[in-house]
Motif scaffolding. Structure first.
Motif, PDB file in Angstrom:
ATOM      1  N   VAL A  41      55.492  84.405 -23.674  1.00 39.53           N
ATOM      2  CA  VAL A  41      54.376  84.933 -24.456  1.00 39.53           C
ATOM      3  C   VAL A  41      54.229  84.140 -25.749  1.00 39.53           C
ATOM      4  O   VAL A  41      55.050  83.284 -26.065  1.00 39.53           O
ATOM      5  CB  VAL A  41      54.575  86.432 -24.783  1.00 39.53           C
ATOM      6  N   LEU A  42      53.195  84.483 -26.501  1.00 37.37           N
ATOM      7  CA  LEU A  42      52.987  83.949 -27.844  1.00 37.37           C
ATOM      8  C   LEU A  42      53.429  84.998 -28.857  1.00 37.37           C
ATOM      9  O   LEU A  42      53.650  86.160 -28.516  1.00 37.37           O
ATOM     10  CB  LEU A  42      51.519  83.573 -28.040  1.00 37.37           C
ATOM     11  N   GLU A  68      51.912  88.723 -28.995  1.00 36.02           N
ATOM     12  CA  GLU A  68      52.313  89.630 -27.912  1.00 36.02           C
ATOM     13  C   GLU A  68      53.747  90.117 -28.092  1.00 36.02           C
ATOM     14  O   GLU A  68      54.038  91.304 -27.901  1.00 36.02           O
ATOM     15  CB  GLU A  68      52.138  88.959 -26.554  1.00 36.02           C
ATOM     16  N   SER A 107      59.191  84.355 -26.623  1.00 34.52           N
ATOM     17  CA  SER A 107      58.070  83.773 -27.352  1.00 34.52           C
ATOM     18  C   SER A 107      58.220  82.258 -27.364  1.00 34.52           C
ATOM     19  O   SER A 107      59.160  81.719 -27.958  1.00 34.52           O
ATOM     20  CB  SER A 107      58.027  84.292 -28.797  1.00 34.52           C
ATOM     21  N   ASP A 146      53.399  83.570 -17.155  1.00 39.31           N
ATOM     22  CA  ASP A 146      53.014  82.739 -18.290  1.00 39.31           C
ATOM     23  C   ASP A 146      51.825  83.375 -19.007  1.00 39.31           C
ATOM     24  O   ASP A 146      50.719  83.392 -18.478  1.00 39.31           O
ATOM     25  CB  ASP A 146      52.660  81.333 -17.803  1.00 39.31           C
ATOM     26  N   HIS A 147      52.080  83.901 -20.196  1.00 41.35           N
ATOM     27  CA  HIS A 147      51.027  84.482 -21.034  1.00 41.35           C
ATOM     28  C   HIS A 147      50.791  83.604 -22.268  1.00 41.35           C
ATOM     29  O   HIS A 147      50.405  84.103 -23.309  1.00 41.35           O
ATOM     30  CB  HIS A 147      51.418  85.879 -21.497  1.00 41.35           C
ATOM     31  N   THR A 148      51.035  82.300 -22.163  1.00 40.18           N
ATOM     32  CA  THR A 148      51.028  81.434 -23.341  1.00 40.18           C
ATOM     33  C   THR A 148      49.742  80.646 -23.532  1.00 40.18           C
ATOM     34  O   THR A 148      49.691  79.775 -24.403  1.00 40.18           O
ATOM     35  CB  THR A 148      52.203  80.437 -23.297  1.00 40.18           C
ATOM     36  N   GLU A 149      48.748  80.910 -22.732  1.00 43.56           N
ATOM     37  CA  GLU A 149      47.459  80.222 -22.869  1.00 43.56           C
ATOM     38  C   GLU A 149      47.611  78.705 -22.807  1.00 43.56           C
ATOM     39  O   GLU A 149      47.029  77.966 -23.590  1.00 43.56           O
ATOM     40  CB  GLU A 149      46.760  80.650 -24.162  1.00 43.56           C
ATOM     41  N   GLY A 150      48.464  78.251 -21.893  1.00 39.93           N
ATOM     42  CA  GLY A 150      48.635  76.822 -21.675  1.00 39.93           C
ATOM     43  C   GLY A 150      49.715  76.147 -22.505  1.00 39.93           C
ATOM     44  O   GLY A 150      49.919  74.937 -22.366  1.00 39.93           O
ATOM     45  N   LYS A 151      50.418  76.887 -23.348  1.00 36.76           N
ATOM     46  CA  LYS A 151      51.466  76.270 -24.179  1.00 36.76           C
ATOM     47  C   LYS A 151      52.760  76.007 -23.413  1.00 36.76           C
ATOM     48  O   LYS A 151      53.517  75.119 -23.781  1.00 36.76           O
ATOM     49  CB  LYS A 151      51.780  77.150 -25.394  1.00 36.76           C
ATOM     50  N   ASP A 185      56.288  80.336 -28.930  1.00 40.38           N
ATOM     51  CA  ASP A 185      56.074  79.948 -30.333  1.00 40.38           C
ATOM     52  C   ASP A 185      57.402  79.915 -31.084  1.00 40.38           C
ATOM     53  O   ASP A 185      57.680  78.979 -31.837  1.00 40.38           O
ATOM     54  CB  ASP A 185      55.136  80.929 -31.045  1.00 40.38           C
TER      55      ASP A 185
END
Length: 157
Positions: free
Chosen positions: A45-46, A49, A98, A7-12, A100
């Motif tokens: 990711v977001l 990235e 992603s 998880d590279h989504t910063e909490g998303k 996002d």
């Protein structure tokens, strides 16, 4: 199938999305008769990235929804005895999605984020397993299989 999730989504990324990813990939693996010892990774990711990955690996400088990095190294194992090959893990590769784009595309396509996430997971997974959609016949085969898997999970359009 062993799944390594990052998880590279910063909490998303939501816990239910992680569970959905595991469920969808397990069902897709079952449908394709992927060996139990198969391994793959999934990284959420977001947009920044995935844009960087898309630029560096595909030469396209924009965010995308899913990128598949298939590992095709079976040739290295052909000299091993069949009994040993049968016990070795099958490296499928890596999926990057992603989170996002999942939200953006679900809104744009007017369906649930679960449907969109499921679609991207199955689509990428099929690419890891040799499916493509470059030719019309291949596209029909891949997209039909995608919809069958998604329908079986209750993620119909």
């Amino acid at each position: 199938m062993e799944l390594q999730l990052r998880d590279h989504t910063e909490g998303k990324l939501q816990p239910n999305q992680e569970r959905l990813a595991e469920k969808v990939l397990a069902q897709a693996a079952k449908r394709l008769d992927v060996p139990e010892q198969a391994e793959m990774s999934l990284t959420f990711v977001l947009n920044p990235e995935i844009r960087e990955l898309n630029r560096d690996y595909r030469g396209i400088d924009r965010a995308t929804d899913v990128i598949s990095f298939a590992i095709e190294d079976d040739d290295d194992l052909t000299n091993l005895p069949a009994e040993i090959r049968a016990e070795l893990p099958v490296e499928l590769g890596d999926l990057v999605i992603s989170i996002d784009k999942v939200a953006e595309q679900a809104l744009f396509l007017n369906h649930s984020a679960d449907r969109e996430l499921g679609y991207l997971l199955v689509h990428g997974f099929l690419h890891l397993n040799g499916y493509d959609h470059e030719e019309p016949a291949d596209e029909e085969k891949m997209f039909t299989l995608q919809e069958e898997i998604l329908d079986g999970l209750g993620l119909s359009r």
